[in-house]
Motif scaffolding. Structure first.
Motif, PDB file in Angstrom:
ATOM      1  N   ALA A 220       5.061   7.383   2.498  1.00 49.73           N
ATOM      2  CA  ALA A 220       4.494   6.470   1.513  1.00 49.73           C
ATOM      3  C   ALA A 220       5.551   6.061   0.489  1.00 49.73           C
ATOM      4  CB  ALA A 220       3.294   7.117   0.828  1.00 49.73           C
ATOM      5  N   ARG A 221       6.418   6.983   0.117  1.00 50.16           N
ATOM      6  CA  ARG A 221       7.486   6.651  -0.843  1.00 50.16           C
ATOM      7  C   ARG A 221       8.437   5.607  -0.262  1.00 50.16           C
ATOM      8  NH1 ARG A 221       7.637   9.452  -5.423  1.00 50.16           N
ATOM      9  NH2 ARG A 221       6.593  11.455  -5.489  1.00 50.16           N
ATOM     10  N   HIS A 222       8.794   5.772   1.001  1.00 49.59           N
ATOM     11  CA  HIS A 222       9.697   4.826   1.637  1.00 49.59           C
ATOM     12  C   HIS A 222       9.020   3.451   1.740  1.00 49.59           C
ATOM     13  CE1 HIS A 222      12.687   4.015   5.152  1.00 49.59           C
ATOM     14  NE2 HIS A 222      13.027   3.390   4.052  1.00 49.59           N
ATOM     15  N   ALA A 223       7.748   3.427   2.068  1.00 49.13           N
ATOM     16  CA  ALA A 223       7.008   2.159   2.141  1.00 49.13           C
ATOM     17  C   ALA A 223       7.026   1.454   0.792  1.00 49.13           C
ATOM     18  CB  ALA A 223       5.576   2.411   2.594  1.00 49.13           C
ATOM     19  N   PHE A 224       6.887   2.222  -0.284  1.00 46.62           N
ATOM     20  CA  PHE A 224       6.925   1.639  -1.621  1.00 46.62           C
ATOM     21  C   PHE A 224       8.314   1.064  -1.912  1.00 46.62           C
ATOM     22  CE2 PHE A 224       7.951   2.178  -6.154  1.00 46.62           C
ATOM     23  CZ  PHE A 224       7.060   1.256  -6.687  1.00 46.62           C
ATOM     24  N   LEU A 225       9.351   1.837  -1.592  1.00 48.19           N
ATOM     25  CA  LEU A 225      10.716   1.380  -1.841  1.00 48.19           C
ATOM     26  C   LEU A 225      11.060   0.136  -1.030  1.00 48.19           C
ATOM     27  CD1 LEU A 225      12.570   4.810  -2.028  1.00 48.19           C
ATOM     28  CD2 LEU A 225      12.037   3.265  -3.920  1.00 48.19           C
ATOM     29  N   LEU A 226      10.497   0.026   0.162  1.00 45.52           N
ATOM     30  CA  LEU A 226      10.719  -1.154   1.002  1.00 45.52           C
ATOM     31  C   LEU A 226       9.914  -2.372   0.527  1.00 45.52           C
ATOM     32  CD1 LEU A 226      10.610   0.505   4.544  1.00 45.52           C
ATOM     33  CD2 LEU A 226      12.619  -0.448   3.390  1.00 45.52           C
ATOM     34  N   GLY A 227       8.973  -2.136  -0.381  1.00 45.31           N
ATOM     35  CA  GLY A 227       8.116  -3.221  -0.848  1.00 45.31           C
ATOM     36  C   GLY A 227       6.924  -3.463   0.059  1.00 45.31           C
ATOM     37  N   ASP A 228       6.683  -2.555   0.999  1.00 44.56           N
ATOM     38  CA  ASP A 228       5.559  -2.683   1.928  1.00 44.56           C
ATOM     39  C   ASP A 228       4.257  -2.146   1.349  1.00 44.56           C
ATOM     40  OD1 ASP A 228       7.290  -3.761   3.765  1.00 44.56           O
ATOM     41  OD2 ASP A 228       7.527  -1.907   4.904  1.00 44.56           O
ATOM     42  N   LEU A 229       4.340  -1.437   0.251  1.00 42.69           N
ATOM     43  CA  LEU A 229       3.179  -0.856  -0.402  1.00 42.69           C
ATOM     44  C   LEU A 229       3.296  -1.140  -1.898  1.00 42.69           C
ATOM     45  CD1 LEU A 229       1.863   2.744   0.177  1.00 42.69           C
ATOM     46  CD2 LEU A 229       1.983   1.768  -2.085  1.00 42.69           C
ATOM     47  N   CYS A 230       2.275  -1.740  -2.454  1.00 41.00           N
ATOM     48  CA  CYS A 230       2.249  -2.018  -3.895  1.00 41.00           C
ATOM     49  C   CYS A 230       1.067  -1.280  -4.506  1.00 41.00           C
ATOM     50  CB  CYS A 230       2.091  -3.513  -4.144  1.00 41.00           C
ATOM     51  SG  CYS A 230       3.439  -4.495  -3.477  1.00 41.00           S
ATOM     52  N   TYR A 231       1.212  -0.862  -5.748  1.00 43.13           N
ATOM     53  CA  TYR A 231       0.095  -0.196  -6.404  1.00 43.13           C
ATOM     54  C   TYR A 231      -0.075  -0.726  -7.815  1.00 43.13           C
ATOM     55  CZ  TYR A 231       2.931   2.763  -9.478  1.00 43.13           C
ATOM     56  OH  TYR A 231       3.776   3.208 -10.460  1.00 43.13           O
ATOM     57  N   THR A 232      -1.288  -0.603  -8.301  1.00 41.57           N
ATOM     58  CA  THR A 232      -1.599  -0.848  -9.709  1.00 41.57           C
ATOM     59  C   THR A 232      -2.502   0.289 -10.146  1.00 41.57           C
ATOM     60  OG1 THR A 232      -3.459  -2.274  -9.097  1.00 41.57           O
ATOM     61  CG2 THR A 232      -1.400  -3.371  -9.625  1.00 41.57           C
ATOM     62  N   GLY A 233      -2.321   0.724 -11.364  1.00 38.81           N
ATOM     63  CA  GLY A 233      -3.161   1.800 -11.883  1.00 38.81           C
ATOM     64  C   GLY A 233      -2.351   3.041 -12.204  1.00 38.81           C
ATOM     65  N   ASP A 234      -2.958   4.188 -11.981  1.00 35.63           N
ATOM     66  CA  ASP A 234      -2.437   5.494 -12.367  1.00 35.63           C
ATOM     67  C   ASP A 234      -1.156   5.848 -11.611  1.00 35.63           C
ATOM     68  OD1 ASP A 234      -2.004   8.320 -12.571  1.00 35.63           O
ATOM     69  OD2 ASP A 234      -4.097   8.577 -13.159  1.00 35.63           O
ATOM     70  N   ARG A 235      -0.050   5.842 -12.322  1.00 36.04           N
ATOM     71  CA  ARG A 235       1.267   6.124 -11.722  1.00 36.04           C
ATOM     72  C   ARG A 235       1.366   7.557 -11.201  1.00 36.04           C
ATOM     73  NH1 ARG A 235       6.658   5.038 -15.095  1.00 36.04           N
ATOM     74  NH2 ARG A 235       7.728   4.112 -13.342  1.00 36.04           N
ATOM     75  N   ASP A 236       0.827   8.521 -11.959  1.00 33.35           N
ATOM     76  CA  ASP A 236       0.879   9.924 -11.537  1.00 33.35           C
ATOM     77  C   ASP A 236       0.079  10.142 -10.260  1.00 33.35           C
ATOM     78  OD1 ASP A 236       2.501  10.664 -13.673  1.00 33.35           O
ATOM     79  OD2 ASP A 236       0.785  11.157 -14.957  1.00 33.35           O
ATOM     80  N   LEU A 237      -1.066   9.499 -10.161  1.00 36.07           N
ATOM     81  CA  LEU A 237      -1.883   9.609  -8.959  1.00 36.07           C
ATOM     82  C   LEU A 237      -1.161   8.960  -7.775  1.00 36.07           C
ATOM     83  CD1 LEU A 237      -4.463  10.393  -7.475  1.00 36.07           C
ATOM     84  CD2 LEU A 237      -5.510   8.282  -8.344  1.00 36.07           C
ATOM     85  N   ALA A 238      -0.530   7.823  -8.002  1.00 41.86           N
ATOM     86  CA  ALA A 238       0.237   7.164  -6.942  1.00 41.86           C
ATOM     87  C   ALA A 238       1.341   8.072  -6.431  1.00 41.86           C
ATOM     88  CB  ALA A 238       0.815   5.845  -7.443  1.00 41.86           C
ATOM     89  N   ALA A 239       2.048   8.741  -7.339  1.00 41.21           N
ATOM     90  CA  ALA A 239       3.119   9.669  -6.935  1.00 41.21           C
ATOM     91  C   ALA A 239       2.555  10.867  -6.184  1.00 41.21           C
ATOM     92  CB  ALA A 239       3.892  10.126  -8.166  1.00 41.21           C
ATOM     93  N   ALA A 240       1.423  11.393  -6.639  1.00 40.28           N
ATOM     94  CA  ALA A 240       0.807  12.531  -5.959  1.00 40.28           C
ATOM     95  C   ALA A 240       0.370  12.143  -4.545  1.00 40.28           C
ATOM     96  CB  ALA A 240      -0.385  13.045  -6.763  1.00 40.28           C
ATOM     97  N   LEU A 241      -0.203  10.973  -4.396  1.00 40.30           N
ATOM     98  CA  LEU A 241      -0.595  10.505  -3.070  1.00 40.30           C
ATOM     99  C   LEU A 241       0.618  10.323  -2.166  1.00 40.30           C
ATOM    100  CD1 LEU A 241      -3.443   7.889  -3.575  1.00 40.30           C
ATOM    101  CD2 LEU A 241      -3.509   9.909  -2.109  1.00 40.30           C
ATOM    102  N   ALA A 242       1.684   9.760  -2.711  1.00 42.11           N
ATOM    103  CA  ALA A 242       2.895   9.540  -1.924  1.00 42.11           C
ATOM    104  C   ALA A 242       3.439  10.882  -1.414  1.00 42.11           C
ATOM    105  CB  ALA A 242       3.942   8.813  -2.753  1.00 42.11           C
ATOM    106  N   ASP A 243       3.346  11.916  -2.228  1.00 45.86           N
ATOM    107  CA  ASP A 243       3.832  13.236  -1.818  1.00 45.86           C
ATOM    108  C   ASP A 243       3.024  13.812  -0.659  1.00 45.86           C
ATOM    109  OD1 ASP A 243       5.873  13.252  -3.659  1.00 45.86           O
ATOM    110  OD2 ASP A 243       4.722  14.362  -5.172  1.00 45.86           O
ATOM    111  N   LEU A 244       1.771  13.365  -0.504  1.00 43.22           N
ATOM    112  CA  LEU A 244       0.930  13.858   0.575  1.00 43.22           C
ATOM    113  C   LEU A 244       1.265  13.219   1.918  1.00 43.22           C
ATOM    114  CD1 LEU A 244      -2.635  13.934  -1.036  1.00 43.22           C
ATOM    115  CD2 LEU A 244      -1.066  15.837  -0.688  1.00 43.22           C
ATOM    116  N   PHE A 245       2.055  12.131   1.892  1.00 42.43           N
ATOM    117  CA  PHE A 245       2.326  11.396   3.114  1.00 42.43           C
ATOM    118  C   PHE A 245       3.817  11.235   3.374  1.00 42.43           C
ATOM    119  CE2 PHE A 245      -1.847  10.067   1.642  1.00 42.43           C
ATOM    120  CZ  PHE A 245      -2.590  10.319   2.765  1.00 42.43           C
TER     121      PHE A 245
END
Length: 105
Positions: free
Chosen positions: A77-102
């Motif tokens: 999930a982190r790599h997808a975000f860095l590639l621009g393939d995944l965008c998020y809005t909202g809770d940054r900490d939750l986004a980071a926690a989710l990325a760590d799960l994948f």
């Protein structure tokens, strides 16, 4: 959307840090779905439903292909975000926690 059992297990661990959280997934073909993380320790399953939810704490936007790669373990999930393939809005900490799960397998 029916999430695979290993993904549900990961989300249940995350529910201890973010109980009663709504995460909205937006996909380009309008097959949007959301996930509700139940309170930790309660014998309630992670809820996943098609459609949109009110007041999501986090909104994730990506293609179906990106979602399949993340859930399948071929793309982190982190790599997808860095590639621009995944965008998020909202809770940054939750986004980071989710990325760590994948992480990628």
């Amino acid at each position: 959307m029916q999430l695979p059992a290993p993904i549900i297990e990961r989300l249940q661990r995350l529910s201890c840090l973010h109980p009663l959280t709504r995460v909205q997934f937006r996909l380009p073909d309008a097959s949007d779905f959301y996930v509700i993380l139940p309170p930790c320790g309660e014998n309630v399953a992670v809820i996943s439903r098609f459609g949109e939810t009110e007041s999501p704490r986090l909104v994730l936007e990506m293609s179906e292909r990106t979602l399949e790669a993340i859930l399948g373990g071929t793309l982190s999930a982190r790599h997808a975000f860095l590639l621009g393939d995944l965008c998020y809005t909202g809770d940054r900490d939750l986004a980071a926690a989710l990325a760590d799960l994948f992480p990628a397998a």
